[in-house]
Design an enzyme around this catalytic site. Structure first.
Site, PDB file in Angstrom:
ATOM      1  N   HIS A 188      -9.719  -4.147   9.518  1.00 25.61           N
ATOM      2  CA  HIS A 188      -9.633  -3.897   8.075  1.00 25.61           C
ATOM      3  C   HIS A 188     -10.053  -5.125   7.264  1.00 25.61           C
ATOM      4  CE1 HIS A 188      -8.149   0.067   7.226  1.00 25.61           C
ATOM      5  NE2 HIS A 188      -6.987  -0.064   7.846  1.00 25.61           N
ATOM      6  N   ALA A 247       1.550  -0.277  10.769  1.00 26.20           N
ATOM      7  CA  ALA A 247       1.267  -1.670  10.434  1.00 26.20           C
ATOM      8  C   ALA A 247       0.460  -1.713   9.153  1.00 26.20           C
ATOM      9  CB  ALA A 247       0.467  -2.330  11.557  1.00 26.20           C
ATOM     10  N   MET A 248       0.256  -2.929   8.642  1.00 25.23           N
ATOM     11  CA  MET A 248      -0.424  -3.055   7.353  1.00 25.23           C
ATOM     12  C   MET A 248      -1.319  -4.278   7.328  1.00 25.23           C
ATOM     13  SD  MET A 248      -0.927  -1.830   4.440  1.00 25.23           S
ATOM     14  CE  MET A 248      -2.081  -2.608   3.340  1.00 25.23           C
ATOM     15  N   GLU A 249      -2.529  -4.062   6.818  1.00 21.41           N
ATOM     16  CA  GLU A 249      -3.603  -5.052   6.912  1.00 21.41           C
ATOM     17  C   GLU A 249      -3.626  -6.094   5.804  1.00 21.41           C
ATOM     18  OE1 GLU A 249      -4.087  -1.713   6.172  1.00 21.41           O
ATOM     19  OE2 GLU A 249      -5.654  -1.480   4.661  1.00 21.41           O
ATOM     20  N   ASN A 250      -2.488  -6.443   5.187  1.00 26.63           N
ATOM     21  CA  ASN A 250      -2.478  -7.424   4.094  1.00 26.63           C
ATOM     22  C   ASN A 250      -3.375  -8.616   4.428  1.00 26.63           C
ATOM     23  OD1 ASN A 250      -0.099  -5.917   3.102  1.00 26.63           O
ATOM     24  ND2 ASN A 250       0.844  -6.864   4.893  1.00 26.63           N
ATOM     25  N   GLU A 302      -5.838  -3.212  12.389  1.00 23.50           N
ATOM     26  CA  GLU A 302      -5.463  -4.021  11.218  1.00 23.50           C
ATOM     27  C   GLU A 302      -6.427  -5.183  11.051  1.00 23.50           C
ATOM     28  OE1 GLU A 302      -3.475  -2.438   9.472  1.00 23.50           O
ATOM     29  OE2 GLU A 302      -2.732  -1.130  11.060  1.00 23.50           O
ATOM     30  N   GLU A 335       0.861  -1.178   0.000  1.00 27.30           N
ATOM     31  CA  GLU A 335       0.000   0.000   0.000  1.00 27.30           C
ATOM     32  C   GLU A 335       0.900   1.232   0.000  1.00 27.30           C
ATOM     33  OE1 GLU A 335      -2.774   0.387   3.257  1.00 27.30           O
ATOM     34  OE2 GLU A 335      -3.807   2.047   2.279  1.00 27.30           O
ATOM     35  N   GLU A 375     -10.095   3.858   5.989  1.00 22.62           N
ATOM     36  CA  GLU A 375      -9.330   4.308   7.161  1.00 22.62           C
ATOM     37  C   GLU A 375     -10.207   5.013   8.202  1.00 22.62           C
ATOM     38  OE1 GLU A 375      -6.781   2.977   7.721  1.00 22.62           O
ATOM     39  OE2 GLU A 375      -5.941   2.397   5.779  1.00 22.62           O
TER      40      GLU A 375
END
Ligand code: 0A1
Ligand code: ZN
Length: 881
Positions: A308, A269-272, A305, A128, A327
């Protein structure tokens, strides 16, 4: 590196994609000197597109080598396509085809931390917003959703763990000590949710039974040295999973949910999908290494996360102008979660503080933009407080207007209607309207207009008639590109207090027998007058209860009224707010006069706060915090930073001297024995105790010094150890502070998350953390120019928190920041663009400072080969002169 002037991208130019991708087949060969990425895309013409163009354009960025291109299995000649550094154009493609692309990339040299890169010896990704194009050529936009199958191959000894999204469907050994794992994600997703991790990681496992009885395998992957720091995140995850079932009816959809911690990460952080990747500082915690605040932050980010998975992944954004769709909604969800598992009033205070200090500043600055922007140059510059926090407030106002039941009906409809789609903020609002029957057309302006609405409130009391009139006018200041704004739909919660502090009924009509004592007035016009009947005395109004809208309120409160509200308002938020307004008023009255006295009323108000142990201690802990310098600066016109700093310090010192005995009593009363727990009560007590300590050391109290050194040496948790260290660093006790800093480093030098805190406490100290100290910290062996957390904890904290030093008279703070931004722009433009932000408000400051800031910005602007990220921020900030 950029060669031409960055282009602006407009929402109005949105077109559906000409081609869709049904399936992506990836094969990664990971090596020490690079990675080969084999990508096969099953593509077809989009039936919804009216484009008849035969050519196909794919996005690419920083791809070292394009090794081959094939169409339906046949290698293409170079003449069949054009490969420019950021685009691959195939001149002619059929309506349906398989496209094969092989690229060679160099993750080991990727310092931007976008795409595939290496962090502490492991491979990881961040896609992202537009990082996938750094891995392979692809139609990199969120409305292209595909099923991914990913095979990862690497050396088995160095990288025993190989992860990607979905479920692992195949694994095996290869020649030369290599192995592979293949992952399949059954849910179509945009490429920004793609993730890959390869490393020598320790696995922690747990399980979660969903509401329909499915067992989910929960796994955390961390470096072996962090084995003891996973429990809190895992517990938070399970709490979040349960909460989302109970409050939103949302169940997890894959069989595995994975969390990975990496040290080098641009954001939190990232919600992959199924494979969330976290900045280590936002996921790893133990009692010894993380403060209460970190524990709470981790819980909310883990929840964010996870949430999401529905608000972002199952239903995603059509384009990046819709970023707040996922978001804003997800921040709203995580805020409600944190409020539910902790203290709702304290959470509201924290959110409002952040909004009023930093988001209002953004809204008043050169980068101001609506919750749904109209244009951008670099999308990563739009991961802002406006998109996240104001976006969350906007969703929260819908919640207030609809009430919890209709809001839930709306969210159910939204998820059901749009599951598997890429949609817009307007689709979200429409689902809320359709489910509730309410008309939110004027409310939509919250998405379209930037700037913070200002409410001016005036009142009058008609003694004879027993009528109290409240007149509320709203206006929204001009912001870049937007003037003459329309009034917005604002939920304005209020209450009235009688002379004894009792709640009075709010009768909007004379005969309203069961009038409530709390009301939400709906403001839709530029001016409203509300008449309240049946009052025998002039009430004290409690306005914008619970911070019911992200607006500024102006009302001519007297200090008596504020003191009264501080001790009587039944709305905890407004009780706190009254204390803040009182303190702001007292501090501001000292900014221009060096000989004025600190109002005795403020001292007495704090004295009763400290003495009253029947009050919610979590609220007291918040009420004892004086308004921050950043907030005072935000409130001021042409602020004189050193004068604000001095006035605030004087008030603090006066309070500490006047309340010394109460502070000592508070310190001792709040000493906790037994187990360390992160309950709201325990957190409040540690916070009170550490505030008392900080105040005592602020006036160099001898007894305070003894308490601080023994607390520092004996603490069994980081909150107390850091509380003592911070108090010492901000005191005049140089010997003790040096000793404590040295001991602390010696003990924790091998733990990067603790070293970051050690950097921050020094660089943020207005007493010891000047520019010289910052230079010294940057020379320290633990400082790492390639690690965003280290940059933030030294340079970011200096410019954002050490305000008197940053705004030093000679302008050296500004020049320093400009130099660092210029340097960082070459290695990590995203972080450079964030770091430059304190300089962008130059117009707000008194002429001399403003000019110095501006000239520092100009030196950044003049750097050759400036990234698009920094270009956008600097040019927008210097525009219009
Ligand atoms: N979507 C993530 C935040 C995030 C955004 C951009 C990133 O790289 C540019 C990384 C993470 C979230 O909201 O948590
Ligand atoms: Zn998010």
């Amino acid at each position: 590196m950029r060669t031409s002037q960055p282009q602006t991208i407009f929402l109005k130019d949105y077109r559906v994609p000409a081609f869709l991708v049904d399936h992506v087949d990836l094969r990664f060969e990971l090596f020490e000197d690079g990675a080969r990425v084999h990508c096969t895309l099953a593509m077809r013409r989009n039936p919804d597109s009216d484009s008849s163009d035969k050519s196909l354009e794919l996005d690419g960025d920083s791809l070292t080598t394009l090794e081959s291109v094939s169409l339906d299995g046949k290698p293409l000649e170079g003449s069949a396509y054009e490969d420019r550094d950021d685009k691959l154009t195939l001149h002619e493609v059929p309506d349906q085809f398989n496209l094969g692309i092989v690229t060679w990339i160099e993750p080991q040299n990727n310092t931007r931390l976008e795409g595939l890169y290496k962090s502490s010896g492991m491979f990881c990704t961040q896609c992202e917003a537009e990082g996938f194009r750094c891995i392979t050529y692809f139609p990199d936009r969120p409305d292209v959703m595909a099923r991914f199958r990913t095979r990862v191959e690497a050396d088995k000894t160095r990288y025993p763990i190989l992860l990607s999204n979905g479920n692992d469907v195949e694994k095996g050994d290869l020649a030369d000590g290599r192995h592979f794992v293949t992952w399949e994600d059954p849910f179509p997703k945009p490429c920004y949710l793609f993730a890959l991790v390869a490393g020598d990681l320790l696995e922690k496992r747990d399980t979660f039974k969903t509401m329909s009885g499915r067992d989910i395998d929960l796994r955390m992957y961390v470096e072996p040295r962090n084995a003891e720091k996973c429990d809190h995140a895992m517990d938070s995850l399970k709490r979040a999973m349960r909460w989302d079932e109970e409050v939103y009816g949302r169940e997890y959809d894959l069989d595995i949910f994975m969390i990975v911690a990496v040290d080098d990460f641009n954001m939190g952080a990232m919600e992959n999908k199924g494979l969330n990747i976290f900045n280590s500082s936002c996921v790893l915690a133990s009692q010894e290494t993380a403060t209460d605040m970190a524990f709470q932050r981790i819980e909310s980010i883990v929840a964010h996360e996870y949430f999401h998975n529905w608000s972002g992944n199952r239903v995603t954004c059509r384009d990046w102008f819709q970023l707040s769709l996922k978001e804003g909604f997800t921040v709203f969800r995580d805020s409600c979660f944190s409020a539910d598992v902790g203290s709702p009033t304290v959470k509201r205070i924290e959110d409002a503080t952040m909004l009023r200090t930093a988001q209002f500043a953004e809204d008043a600055g050169p980068m101001a933009h609506p919750v749904r922007p109209e244009s951008y140059m670099e999308i990563t510059n739009f991961y802002t407080l406006t998109i996240y926090e104001k976006g969350s407030e906007v969703v929260g106002m819908i919640h207030t207007l609809l009430g919890p039941d209709l809001f839930r009906k709306g969210s159910d409809l939204y998820f059901e209607r749009h599951d598997g789609q890429a949609v817009t903020t307007d689709d979200f609002v429409r689902a809320m309207e359709d489910a509730s029957g309410r008309d939110l057309s004027q409310f939509r302006l919250w998405y379209e207009q930037s700037g913070t609405p200002e409410l001016t409130v005036r009142d009058e009391f008609d003694d004879a008639a027993g009528i109290y009139r409240l007149t509320i006018k709203q206006s929204i200041p001009d912001t870049p590109g937007q003037t003459d704004k329309k009034p917005q739909h604002i939920p304005f919660a209020i209450g009235f207090l009688g002379a004894e502090g009792e709640s009075l009924p709010l009768k909007l009509a004379a005969d309203d027998a069961d009038a409530p004592t709390d009301r939400v007035l709906e403001l839709t016009d530029a001016s409203h007058t509300f008449e309240f009947h049946g009052l025998s005395e002039r009430p004290v109004p409690s306005l914008l209860r619970g911070f019911s809208a992200p607006v500024r309120v102006f009302y001519p409160w007297t200090r008596e009224q504020l003191t009264f509200l501080m001790s009587h308002d039944s709305d905890g938020f407004n009780r706190w707010d009254a204390g803040q307004r009182l303190a702001v008023d007292v501090i501001n009255s000292l900014v221009s006069s060096t000989d004025g006295n600190v109002d005795a009323g403020l001292v007495e108000a704090y004295r009763s706060l400290l003495a009253d142990s029947s009050l919610d201690q979590a609220l007291v802990a918040k009420m004892l915090q004086l308004p921050s310098e950043a907030y005072l600066i935000e409130l001021a016109d042409q602020p004189n930073v050193p004068a604000i700093h001095r006035a605030r310090e004087r008030v603090l010192a006066h309070l500490a001297r006047s309340l010394r005995d109460e502070l000592l009593a508070c310190y001792h009363r709040n000493t906790l024995r037994g187990h360390y727990e992160v309950t709201p009560e325990a957190v409040a007590r540690r916070s009170l105790r550490n505030t008392a300590l900080a105040w005592l050391l602020h006036i160099d109290d001898e007894e305070g010094r003894t308490l601080a050194t023994s607390q520092f040496n004996e603490a069994d948790n980081m909150t107390d150890r850091m509380g003592a260290l911070r108090a010492l660093v901000n005191s005049g006790y140089e010997k003790e502070q040096e000793q404590a800093l040295a001991d602390f480093y010696q003990q924790w030098k091998d733990d990067p998350q603790v070293v970051e805190q050690w950097f921050a406490v020094q660089s943020g100290s207005t007493r010891t953390g000047g520019l010289r100290k910052v230079h010294e910290l940057m020379e320290h062996p633990a400082f790492d120019w390639k690690n965003p957390n280290k940059i933030r904890s030294v340079i970011g904290v200096f410019a954002g928190q050490n305000l008197p030093a940053f705004h030093a008279e000679d302008g050296a703070g500004y020049q320093f920041l400009a130099e660092q931004v210029r340097k960082l722009d070459d290695s990590n433009p995203q972080i450079a663009a964030r770091l430059v932000s304190p300089l962008t408000r130059w117009r707000k400051f008194a002429p001399v400072h403003g000019e110095q800031m501006k000239s520092a910005l100009e030196t950044v602007r003049d750097k050759s080969g400036l990234s698009r990220d920094v270009y956008e921020v600097v040019h927008k900030s210097l525009a219009g002169q």
